[in-house]
Design a protein around this motif. Structure first.
Motif, mmCIF file in Angstrom:
data_model
loop_
_atom_site.group_PDB
_atom_site.id
_atom_site.type_symbol
_atom_site.label_atom_id
_atom_site.label_comp_id
_atom_site.label_asym_id
_atom_site.label_seq_id
_atom_site.Cartn_x
_atom_site.Cartn_y
_atom_site.Cartn_z
ATOM 1 N N PHE A 186 0.802 -1.217 0.000
ATOM 2 C CA PHE A 186 0.000 0.000 0.000
ATOM 3 C C PHE A 186 0.842 1.277 0.000
ATOM 4 C CE2 PHE A 186 -3.444 -2.817 1.534
ATOM 5 C CZ PHE A 186 -4.452 -2.415 0.687
ATOM 6 N N LYS A 187 2.003 1.248 0.649
ATOM 7 C CA LYS A 187 2.773 2.485 0.819
ATOM 8 C C LYS A 187 3.977 2.610 -0.104
ATOM 9 C CE LYS A 187 1.427 3.042 5.659
ATOM 10 N NZ LYS A 187 1.892 3.113 7.065
ATOM 11 N N ASP A 188 4.449 1.500 -0.648
ATOM 12 C CA ASP A 188 5.632 1.539 -1.514
ATOM 13 C C ASP A 188 5.325 1.086 -2.936
ATOM 14 O OD1 ASP A 188 7.506 2.308 0.593
ATOM 15 O OD2 ASP A 188 7.261 0.286 1.364
ATOM 16 N N THR A 189 4.837 -0.151 -3.061
ATOM 17 C CA THR A 189 4.719 -0.758 -4.383
ATOM 18 C C THR A 189 3.600 -0.142 -5.221
ATOM 19 O OG1 THR A 189 5.554 -2.822 -3.442
ATOM 20 C CG2 THR A 189 4.504 -2.942 -5.603
ATOM 21 N N ARG A 190 2.377 -0.101 -4.679
ATOM 22 C CA ARG A 190 1.261 0.443 -5.465
ATOM 23 C C ARG A 190 1.479 1.914 -5.831
ATOM 24 N NH1 ARG A 190 -3.904 2.883 -4.411
ATOM 25 N NH2 ARG A 190 -5.388 2.390 -6.086
ATOM 26 N N ASN A 233 -4.958 -2.612 -7.998
ATOM 27 C CA ASN A 233 -5.415 -2.899 -6.635
ATOM 28 C C ASN A 233 -4.426 -3.809 -5.924
ATOM 29 O OD1 ASN A 233 -7.664 -1.379 -7.122
ATOM 30 N ND2 ASN A 233 -9.135 -3.029 -6.913
ATOM 31 N N VAL A 234 -4.600 -3.931 -4.609
ATOM 32 C CA VAL A 234 -3.707 -4.739 -3.778
ATOM 33 C C VAL A 234 -4.427 -5.996 -3.307
ATOM 34 C CG1 VAL A 234 -2.465 -4.838 -1.560
ATOM 35 C CG2 VAL A 234 -2.334 -2.770 -2.983
ATOM 36 N N GLU A 235 -3.766 -7.125 -3.415
ATOM 37 C CA GLU A 235 -4.249 -8.339 -2.750
ATOM 38 C C GLU A 235 -3.464 -8.468 -1.457
ATOM 39 O OE1 GLU A 235 -4.117 -13.099 -3.456
ATOM 40 O OE2 GLU A 235 -5.310 -11.898 -4.829
ATOM 41 N N PHE A 265 -2.495 -6.081 -8.687
ATOM 42 C CA PHE A 265 -3.035 -6.666 -9.905
ATOM 43 C C PHE A 265 -3.905 -5.667 -10.636
ATOM 44 C CE2 PHE A 265 -6.055 -7.319 -6.529
ATOM 45 C CZ PHE A 265 -7.302 -7.192 -7.114
ATOM 46 N N ASP A 266 -4.135 -5.946 -11.916
ATOM 47 C CA ASP A 266 -4.991 -5.119 -12.760
ATOM 48 C C ASP A 266 -6.435 -5.521 -12.514
ATOM 49 O OD1 ASP A 266 -6.340 -3.753 -14.734
ATOM 50 O OD2 ASP A 266 -5.418 -4.824 -16.407
#
Length: 199
Positions: free
Chosen positions: A39-43, A68-70, A82-83
């Protein structure tokens, strides 16, 4: 979807080195580390710099809606992005290859068709309404509009399209995820153990 899956052995060693090891708290610390990183780095990396470097932003809200994040949990130590929309051929842009489409592609001629946040103007199906049915000609090559005694191509028909690799999704995912996990794990490990002991 691309995910990070955790091999807990390295993290167990790290927790022991920190002197805060509690085996039952390790999965909790790892799940929080993964989720925090996604949530804080990758996305933010993927929907921000990575997206902007690959695409012209006609719809500023599309990256945020698409990626979105899983989340991870104590029982499932994997997390990823993921898309969620599946409409922009992101996987093909990330790897390069053939654009998937059923039937024939109507490829707009950009000198005559304007692309924008809501799609394009005009759409192929709008040509007859915009220019009259008599002015529009459909051939094996595409959709033409007759103006000034000449036919002007607006959409070219193609059986498929090849998209080059332009979206550094996998590379930036790996780089930001590894860096985020390394940075965030110690604090989450300490917090998990402190919580377990009621501190």
């Amino acid at each position: 979807m691309i995910v990070v899956e955790i091999d807990t052995r390295e993290f167990t060693r790290k927790a022991r080195q920190m002197g805060i090891f509690r085996a039952d708290q390790l999965p909790f610390a790892l799940a929080n580390t993964l989720n925090d990183t996604m949530f804080k780095d990758t996305r933010p990396q993927i929907i921000g710099p990575t997206w902007s470097a690959a695409f012209t932003k006609r719809n500023a809200g599309l990256p945020r809606a698409a990626i979105n994040v899983e989340k991870a949990s104590k029982a499932k130590l994997s997390a990823g992005v993921f898309d969620a929309l599946g409409k922009a051929d992101l996987a093909v842009h990330a790897q390069g290859g053939a654009k998937t489409h059923s039937g024939t592609l109507a490829v707009p001629v950009l000198s005559r068709v304007r692309l924008h946040a809501r799609g394009k103007t005009p759409w192929a199906r709008e040509l007859e309404r915009r220019f009259s049915a008599r002015a529009v000609r459909k051939t094996a090559k595409g959709l033409f509009v007759g103006k000034g005694g000449r036919l002007h191509l607006y959409f070219a028909f193609k059986g498929g399209a090849h998209l080059g690799k332009r979206f550094a999704f996998y590379e930036d995912f790996a780089r930001r995820s590894v860096a985020g996990i390394r940075t965030r794990f110690p604090a989450h490990a300490q917090r998990a153990v402190a919580t377990a002991f009621g501190r």
